[in-house]
Design a protein around this motif. Structure first.
Motif, short mmCIF file in Angstrom:
data_model
loop_
_atom_site.label_atom_id
_atom_site.label_comp_id
_atom_site.label_asym_id
_atom_site.label_seq_id
_atom_site.Cartn_x
_atom_site.Cartn_y
_atom_site.Cartn_z
N ILE A 451 43.34 36.80 43.65
CA ILE A 451 43.21 36.28 45.59
C ILE A 451 41.45 37.07 45.82
N ASN A 452 41.32 38.16 45.47
CA ASN A 452 40.04 38.99 44.81
C ASN A 452 38.97 38.31 44.88
N ILE A 453 39.18 37.48 43.41
CA ILE A 453 38.05 36.40 43.27
C ILE A 453 38.20 34.96 43.97
N CYS A 472 27.00 36.98 42.03
CA CYS A 472 28.86 38.36 42.02
C CYS A 472 28.94 38.55 40.96
N ALA A 473 29.64 39.92 40.34
CA ALA A 473 30.28 40.65 39.23
C ALA A 473 31.01 41.12 38.82
N PRO A 474 32.45 40.30 38.77
CA PRO A 474 33.30 40.64 39.08
C PRO A 474 34.22 40.87 37.63
N ILE A 475 35.58 41.59 37.01
CA ILE A 475 35.79 41.14 35.97
C ILE A 475 36.11 40.08 35.27
N ALA A 476 36.99 39.29 37.06
CA ALA A 476 37.51 37.71 36.77
C ALA A 476 37.85 37.47 35.42
N PRO A 477 38.73 38.04 35.45
CA PRO A 477 39.72 37.68 33.87
C PRO A 477 40.09 36.20 33.40
N TYR A 478 40.53 35.56 34.84
CA TYR A 478 40.97 34.52 34.20
C TYR A 478 40.52 33.12 34.47
N THR A 479 40.80 31.73 33.25
CA THR A 479 39.75 30.13 32.93
C THR A 479 40.37 29.85 34.59
N ALA A 480 41.17 30.03 34.95
CA ALA A 480 41.64 28.82 35.52
C ALA A 480 41.14 29.24 36.88
N THR A 481 40.97 30.61 37.88
CA THR A 481 40.89 30.88 38.71
C THR A 481 39.09 30.77 39.18
N GLY A 529 42.05 44.33 29.01
CA GLY A 529 41.53 44.71 27.73
C GLY A 529 41.83 46.05 27.07
N ILE A 530 42.37 46.11 27.62
CA ILE A 530 43.60 48.00 27.10
C ILE A 530 45.07 47.10 26.95
N SER A 531 45.67 46.92 28.07
CA SER A 531 46.93 46.44 28.75
C SER A 531 46.99 45.76 29.41
N ASP A 532 46.12 44.97 30.06
CA ASP A 532 46.10 43.71 30.35
C ASP A 532 44.52 42.17 29.85
N PRO A 533 45.48 41.15 30.60
CA PRO A 533 44.55 40.27 29.42
C PRO A 533 42.73 39.94 30.30
N TYR A 534 42.02 39.69 29.24
CA TYR A 534 40.84 39.07 29.13
C TYR A 534 40.80 37.99 28.27
N GLU A 535 40.42 36.58 29.38
CA GLU A 535 40.46 35.63 28.36
C GLU A 535 38.34 34.84 29.22
N VAL A 536 38.26 35.10 27.28
CA VAL A 536 36.75 34.61 27.37
C VAL A 536 36.28 32.72 27.73
N PRO A 537 35.35 33.42 28.09
CA PRO A 537 34.92 31.96 28.78
C PRO A 537 34.18 31.25 27.44
N GLU A 538 34.86 29.78 28.08
CA GLU A 538 34.10 28.59 26.38
C GLU A 538 32.52 28.00 27.10
N ASN A 539 33.16 27.94 27.85
CA ASN A 539 31.49 27.59 28.29
C ASN A 539 31.23 27.87 28.89
N PRO A 540 30.23 28.88 28.80
CA PRO A 540 30.02 29.21 30.64
C PRO A 540 28.02 28.71 30.07
N GLU A 541 27.09 29.14 31.31
CA GLU A 541 26.92 28.36 31.51
C GLU A 541 25.26 29.61 30.24
N LEU A 542 25.74 30.90 29.89
CA LEU A 542 24.99 31.75 29.36
C LEU A 542 25.48 33.07 28.81
N ARG A 543 25.97 33.48 27.38
CA ARG A 543 26.52 34.31 26.92
C ARG A 543 25.76 35.05 26.90
#
Ligand code: PPS
Length: 570
Positions: A451-453, A472-481, A529-543
């Motif tokens: 909801i936040n994202i 924008c600068a959130p964690i935004a851990p989920y790819t689908a979102t 990163g400790i007790s919750d997932p972070y899905e790494v972006p596969e094709n970001p415009e920039l890493r």
């Protein structure tokens, strides 16, 4: 070969008198009511005002079967496109033939009453095959049929109460009877109609003028402002363009009127339908070109219809419709003559100039020259207002990464650099700001993070639409979102996803806020990163890597990316 005798007598409408309408409106308060979709409002308007004459309502099952199978209603009347009232299952379950239902617009205003005589579940695959030529979702109307339209159709006669309300270009909208009255008044016995869903450039002005001259007729520019092909230039911009072009015709030869039609892009059948509609609007001739109302490529990359299918089908039925086809000449500019010629009459040894639709869009995007031989400066001005070059459009830079990865710091540096350049307003939607002003009630469950994202995405899309820069600068851990946010923003401008790729080990080592320690101790639950997932972006415009690279450099990498995308000028 004058197949047409123009008869400008009024055409039957489905409206009742003002007094009856007031009474019906009052009584209809007790009826079951259906909220019309945008497409249904368009269809209803043309049913009621005679644009779809001789139809008297939404098709019954027998009429629908006939129209789908052989372009004729049960009584043999030529009608190529199913005009149906599709509803959802829950609503259909409440309606039986014999019921009257109120049809309302999106604001709840009652426009008409439908006396339901038929209710059935259509065979959509058959409809797609027969009407649109293939059950292929690449066709916008087939996609609509399967993915937007409801599963049940209701049919029956309409009692018209009032016209749908329009707030834009009121003076440019005419019912068939208003146009007929106008033609009677000014003595236009022969009228050539030009159907369009695109901005008009010089070639169109030349071809329409020629068509009218050849038919010794007056010209009606009759653009569609209801629904056209997804991705078309919006009708507000187009109408401003048409108004500019109208001034280029010799005075009192040409008129323009807006048609609130919902197009289906059905090629040949659509051409026949367009002809019937123009006949109803008092026209005697109709311009049909190459690939009329073509939907583009199918899922195999081939055209849905042959380039001249529409002209052939139209010609077959023109006498029955009572409107004569005028062949659309492809006009090209001949440089040496500084004039337009039909493509097949170009003098030998001369240079032909042309700019394709794709090339035009590229020039608009990049702010390049659009020559006066191609379009009128007033038209180009309107198009540029709507599609400014990329370095004047809004965009969103979306940082994603773990807590403590350096997102906020880099985002801040980027904001300052963009503000130094100036030109567009910049908004930083930092995690803290968002969680305080937009999402103060939310926690860190998957649901709440989503909801936040999405809230951030919505605000950023509005900023982008309005020509600003959102960071924008959130964690935004989920790819689908993140993908959902991208789609929201790409409707209006560029989306640049930047993965701040600091490893969890490094973030934990830095532990600027002491949160990793608390997370390890179990004092903060669901910690990314400790007790919750972070899905790494596969094709970001920039890493960007932050270990051994300073903040200024990271922000500079983003600036270089924006430059390479044409979003900022060096
Ligand atoms: S999310 O997932 O995108 O909705 O998170 P976000 O809005 O960016 O908020 C992250 C900041 O909240 C603090 N915090 C937590 N982060 C992750 N997981 C848990 N459980 C948590 N609880 C509080 C943390 O300070 C994050 O700030 P940053 O700026 O990222 O370090």
């Amino acid at each position: 070969t004058n197949i047409v005798q123009n008869n400008l007598a009024p055409i039957p409408e489905l409206y009742v008198s003002y007094d009856s309408a007031q009474k019906l409106k009052h009584d209809a308060g007790n009826l079951l009511s259906w909220d019309l979709t945008a497409r249904q409002v368009c269809d209803l308007e043309l049913l009621m005002n005679g644009g779809f004459y001789p139809l008297k309502g939404f098709l019954t099952e027998a009429d629908y079967d006939g129209v789908v199978e052989n372009m004729r209603t049960a009584d043999g009347t030529l009608w190529p496109i199913p005009i149906t009232l599709d509803v959802n299952q829950a609503f259909a379950d409440k309606v039986e033939p014999g019921t009257d239902i109120a049809l309302r617009d999106a604001e709840g205003v009652i426009l008409a009453i439908l006396s339901v005589t038929d209710k059935w579940v259509p065979n959509k695959a058959r409809e797609a095959e027969k009407v649109f030529g293939a059950d292929d979702l690449a066709h916008p109307a087939v996609n609509y049929l399967h993915n937007v339209a409801g599963p049940v159709y209701l049919g029956g006669p309409i009692t018209g109460i009032q016209q749908p309300v329009h707030y834009d270009f009121k003076a440019r909208r005419d019912t068939p009877n208003e146009l007929r009255a106008f033609f009677r008044k000014v003595g236009w016995n022969k009228v050539v109609a030009f159907q369009t869903r695109n901005p008009l450039h010089r070639a169109h002005q030349e071809l329409t003028f020629r068509a009218a001259r050849e038919a010794q007729a007056n010209l009606l520019i009759h653009p569609v402002v209801g629904m056209t092909k997804p991705g078309d230039v919006d009708h507000f911009t187009r109408v401003r363009c048409y108004e500019a072009v109208l001034d280029k015709y010799p005075a009192s030869t040409t008129s323009m009127s807006l048609l609130n039609l919902a197009m289906r892009m059905a090629g040949p059948r659509e051409a026949v339908w367009h002809g019937i509609i123009r006949k109803n609007h008092g026209c005697t001739h109709f311009i049909v070109g190459r690939d009329h109302a073509g939907p583009g490529k199918n899922s195999q990359g081939k055209d849905f219809y042959g380039p001249y299918d529409a002209q052939e089908l139209f010609q077959k039925h023109q006498a029955e419709i009572g409107i004569e086809m005028v062949d659309f000449k492809h006009m090209v500019y001949v440089q040496e003559k500084a004039q337009y010629y039909p493509a097949n009459e170009v003098p030998e040894g001369t240079t032909v100039l042309d700019i394709s639709g794709t090339e035009l869009r590229r020039r608009l995007r990049e702010g390049l020259e659009i020559p006066e031989w191609f379009s009128f400066p007033e038209v180009v001005t309107q198009l540029r207002r709507t599609s400014p070059p990329r370095d004047k459009q809004g965009f969103t830079v979306f940082f994603t990464g773990l807590s403590g990865s350096g997102k906020s710091t880099i985002a801040n540096a980027l904001m300052v650099k963009l503000m130094e350049m100036g030109g567009r307003p910049v908004t930083l939607l930092d995690g803290d700001v968002v969680r305080k002003h937009l999402s103060s009630e939310l926690g860190f469950s998957k649901e709440h993070r989503d909801i936040n994202i999405k809230r951030i995405g919505y605000v950023a899309s509005e900023i982008t639409k309005n020509g600003g820069i959102a960071i924008c600068a959130p964690i935004a851990p989920y790819t689908a979102t993140r993908r959902a946010v991208r789609e929201m923003i790409e409707a209006y401008g560029a989306f640049i996803e930047v993965h701040v790729a600091t490893s969890v080990e490094e973030c934990e080592r830095r532990d600027r806020k002491g949160l990793y320690k608390l997370a390890r101790e179990g004092k903060i639950k669901e910690f990314t990163g400790i007790s919750d997932p972070y899905e790494v972006p596969e094709n970001p415009e920039l890493r960007v890597e932050t270990e051994n690279v300073d903040v200024d450099n990271c922000a500079h990498q983003v600036i270089l990316k924006l430059e390479s995308m044409g979003l900022i000028k060096a």
